[in-house]
Motif scaffolding. Structure first.
Motif, mmCIF file in Angstrom:
data_model
loop_
_atom_site.group_PDB
_atom_site.id
_atom_site.type_symbol
_atom_site.label_atom_id
_atom_site.label_comp_id
_atom_site.label_asym_id
_atom_site.label_seq_id
_atom_site.Cartn_x
_atom_site.Cartn_y
_atom_site.Cartn_z
ATOM 1 N N THR A 90 99.100 104.082 51.872
ATOM 2 C CA THR A 90 98.347 102.845 51.663
ATOM 3 C C THR A 90 97.260 103.053 50.611
ATOM 4 O OG1 THR A 90 98.710 102.114 53.932
ATOM 5 C CG2 THR A 90 96.799 101.179 52.785
ATOM 6 N N PRO A 91 97.169 102.203 49.592
ATOM 7 C CA PRO A 91 96.084 102.320 48.611
ATOM 8 C C PRO A 91 94.728 102.130 49.286
ATOM 9 C CG PRO A 91 97.820 100.862 47.810
ATOM 10 C CD PRO A 91 98.108 101.129 49.258
ATOM 11 N N LEU A 92 93.788 103.059 49.014
ATOM 12 C CA LEU A 92 92.473 103.039 49.657
ATOM 13 C C LEU A 92 91.327 102.814 48.686
ATOM 14 C CD1 LEU A 92 92.997 106.172 51.946
ATOM 15 C CD2 LEU A 92 93.169 103.769 52.625
ATOM 16 N N TYR A 93 91.351 103.517 47.534
ATOM 17 C CA TYR A 93 90.234 103.478 46.591
ATOM 18 C C TYR A 93 90.754 103.393 45.166
ATOM 19 C CZ TYR A 93 87.511 105.452 50.469
ATOM 20 O OH TYR A 93 86.898 105.675 51.688
ATOM 21 N N LYS A 94 90.039 102.634 44.341
ATOM 22 C CA LYS A 94 90.263 102.654 42.892
ATOM 23 C C LYS A 94 89.456 103.812 42.320
ATOM 24 C CE LYS A 94 90.647 97.653 42.296
ATOM 25 N NZ LYS A 94 90.000 96.497 41.653
ATOM 26 N N SER A 95 89.968 104.439 41.289
ATOM 27 C CA SER A 95 89.245 105.549 40.664
ATOM 28 C C SER A 95 87.916 105.090 40.062
ATOM 29 C CB SER A 95 90.110 106.214 39.588
ATOM 30 O OG SER A 95 90.438 105.281 38.572
ATOM 31 N N THR A 96 87.811 103.811 39.735
ATOM 32 C CA THR A 96 86.571 103.290 39.146
ATOM 33 C C THR A 96 85.416 103.259 40.149
ATOM 34 O OG1 THR A 96 87.318 101.035 39.624
ATOM 35 C CG2 THR A 96 87.744 101.899 37.394
ATOM 36 N N PHE B 35 87.522 115.555 40.307
ATOM 37 C CA PHE B 35 88.680 114.975 39.628
ATOM 38 C C PHE B 35 88.352 113.522 39.295
ATOM 39 C CE2 PHE B 35 92.754 112.706 39.827
ATOM 40 C CZ PHE B 35 93.544 113.486 39.009
ATOM 41 N N TYR B 36 88.507 113.145 38.001
ATOM 42 C CA TYR B 36 88.077 111.793 37.591
ATOM 43 C C TYR B 36 89.091 111.073 36.711
ATOM 44 C CZ TYR B 36 83.681 113.087 39.625
ATOM 45 O OH TYR B 36 82.724 113.491 40.517
ATOM 46 N N ALA B 37 90.381 111.212 36.978
ATOM 47 C CA ALA B 37 91.403 110.491 36.214
ATOM 48 C C ALA B 37 91.462 109.034 36.665
ATOM 49 C CB ALA B 37 92.757 111.163 36.403
ATOM 50 N N ASP B 38 92.067 108.186 35.830
ATOM 51 C CA ASP B 38 92.189 106.762 36.113
ATOM 52 C C ASP B 38 93.418 106.516 36.983
ATOM 53 O OD1 ASP B 38 91.594 104.050 35.945
ATOM 54 O OD2 ASP B 38 92.818 103.771 34.145
ATOM 55 N N GLY B 39 93.232 105.820 38.103
ATOM 56 C CA GLY B 39 94.353 105.522 38.996
ATOM 57 C C GLY B 39 93.868 105.044 40.348
ATOM 58 N N VAL B 40 94.701 105.271 41.353
ATOM 59 C CA VAL B 40 94.416 104.819 42.711
ATOM 60 C C VAL B 40 94.591 105.989 43.674
ATOM 61 C CG1 VAL B 40 95.180 103.261 44.564
ATOM 62 C CG2 VAL B 40 95.143 102.457 42.206
ATOM 63 N N TYR B 41 93.681 106.072 44.630
ATOM 64 C CA TYR B 41 93.766 107.066 45.694
ATOM 65 C C TYR B 41 94.381 106.395 46.910
ATOM 66 C CZ TYR B 41 90.681 109.959 42.866
ATOM 67 O OH TYR B 41 90.141 110.709 41.848
ATOM 68 N N GLU B 42 95.452 106.995 47.420
ATOM 69 C CA GLU B 42 96.174 106.448 48.567
ATOM 70 C C GLU B 42 95.999 107.355 49.776
ATOM 71 O OE1 GLU B 42 100.137 106.483 47.023
ATOM 72 O OE2 GLU B 42 99.790 104.756 45.725
ATOM 73 N N CYS B 43 96.302 106.835 50.944
ATOM 74 C CA CYS B 43 96.289 107.636 52.166
ATOM 75 C C CYS B 43 97.414 108.669 52.071
ATOM 76 C CB CYS B 43 96.494 106.746 53.388
ATOM 77 S SG CYS B 43 96.639 107.649 54.940
ATOM 78 N N ALA B 44 97.093 109.934 52.307
ATOM 79 C CA ALA B 44 98.102 110.991 52.257
ATOM 80 C C ALA B 44 99.092 110.880 53.414
ATOM 81 C CB ALA B 44 97.429 112.365 52.268
ATOM 82 N N GLY B 45 98.720 110.154 54.457
ATOM 83 C CA GLY B 45 99.607 109.999 55.599
ATOM 84 C C GLY B 45 100.642 108.908 55.428
ATOM 85 N N CYS B 46 100.216 107.748 54.956
ATOM 86 C CA CYS B 46 101.129 106.604 54.913
ATOM 87 C C CYS B 46 101.283 105.961 53.534
ATOM 88 C CB CYS B 46 100.691 105.552 55.923
ATOM 89 S SG CYS B 46 99.145 104.704 55.502
ATOM 90 N N GLY C 251 90.025 95.595 53.084
ATOM 91 C CA GLY C 251 90.905 95.683 54.242
ATOM 92 C C GLY C 251 91.617 97.009 54.436
ATOM 93 N N ALA C 252 91.404 97.972 53.551
ATOM 94 C CA ALA C 252 92.147 99.236 53.620
ATOM 95 C C ALA C 252 91.509 100.270 54.531
ATOM 96 C CB ALA C 252 92.305 99.825 52.216
ATOM 97 N N ILE C 253 90.226 100.110 54.817
ATOM 98 C CA ILE C 253 89.489 101.153 55.542
ATOM 99 C C ILE C 253 88.768 100.562 56.739
ATOM 100 C CG2 ILE C 253 87.613 102.838 55.334
ATOM 101 C CD1 ILE C 253 88.446 102.881 52.282
ATOM 102 N N ASN C 254 88.947 101.213 57.879
ATOM 103 C CA ASN C 254 88.217 100.818 59.091
ATOM 104 C C ASN C 254 87.004 101.719 59.265
ATOM 105 O OD1 ASN C 254 90.031 98.794 59.789
ATOM 106 N ND2 ASN C 254 91.255 100.147 61.062
ATOM 107 N N ARG C 255 85.963 101.177 59.861
ATOM 108 C CA ARG C 255 84.729 101.926 60.126
ATOM 109 C C ARG C 255 84.481 101.938 61.631
ATOM 110 N NH1 ARG C 255 80.554 100.723 55.479
ATOM 111 N NH2 ARG C 255 81.966 100.195 53.795
ATOM 112 N N THR C 256 84.109 103.117 62.139
ATOM 113 C CA THR C 256 83.805 103.260 63.556
ATOM 114 C C THR C 256 82.577 104.148 63.697
ATOM 115 O OG1 THR C 256 86.177 103.172 64.045
ATOM 116 C CG2 THR C 256 84.723 103.936 65.814
#
Length: 187
Positions: A109-115, A96-107, A133-138
């Motif tokens: 929160t915007p996570l990724y730009k489609s670009t 899927f490659y439409a223009d927009g923003v991918y958000e967390c399905a839970g809360c 600041g949207a994504i934590n790494r562990t």
């Protein structure tokens, strides 16, 4: 009326400019209001003159397991809250490659730009970077992978891999479960 609603109503009454004169002698003696019955909810301090009243915030990160089960589908709960993985090639956002923003399905929160999305051929949506600041790494305990989670609610997104030599600015691949995401088209 529930304890939380009663408390918020009382707090808002104490903090209005039209505080009844009868309460004025009480207000200086109130240092803070403890909400121990609200469990682990974060507290917000609101100050009026020398009075502090603590109120519970409605942070999505503080939902109980039962609350998450109520708002997520069983598959979303399995992946976002129990760190599961969807089968490769089955997610709705893989190709899927439409223009927009991918958000967390839970809360939400915007996570990724489609670009920043690219076709890695791995069977899951791939992004080369998240929003600041949207994504934590562990790091996984064995050190073989790095888990990525939503910084706001802790929802499991997938894993990030480095050094795979994709033609991207960061040489990273955020391999994300589609079910962990919600797409919002550009307006």
């Amino acid at each position: 009326m529930g304890f939380e609603h009663q408390l918020l109503r009382t707090a808002s009454t104490l903090l209005t400019p039209s505080t009844p004169p009868i309460l004025n002698p009480i207000l200086p003696k109130v240092n803070s209001l403890t909400l121990s019955r609200l469990g682990k909810l974060p507290l917000l301090s609101i100050r009026r003159k020398k009075t502090t009243v603590a109120m519970a915030s409605s942070s999505p990160a503080q939902k109980s397991e039962e609350e998450w089960r109520a708002v997520l589908s069983p598959e979303q709960f399995r992946i976002l809250r129990q760190k599961g993985t969807e089968y490769p090639g089955t997610g709705q956002y893989d190709k899927f490659y439409a223009d927009g923003v991918y958000e967390c399905a839970g809360c939400g929160t915007p996570l990724y730009k489609s670009t920043t999305k690219f076709n890695s051929g791995c069977g899951w949506p791939a992004f080369y970077e998240g929003l600041p600041g949207a994504i934590n790494r562990t790091a996984d305990p064995d050190g073989s992978r790095v888990e990525i989670t939503c910084a706001a609610c802790g929802g499991h997104l997938g894993h990030v891999f480095k050094g795979e030599r994709f033609n991207t600015p960061t040489d990273e691949r955020h391999c994300v479960n589609s079910i962990s995401l919600k797409f919002t088209p550009a307006s």
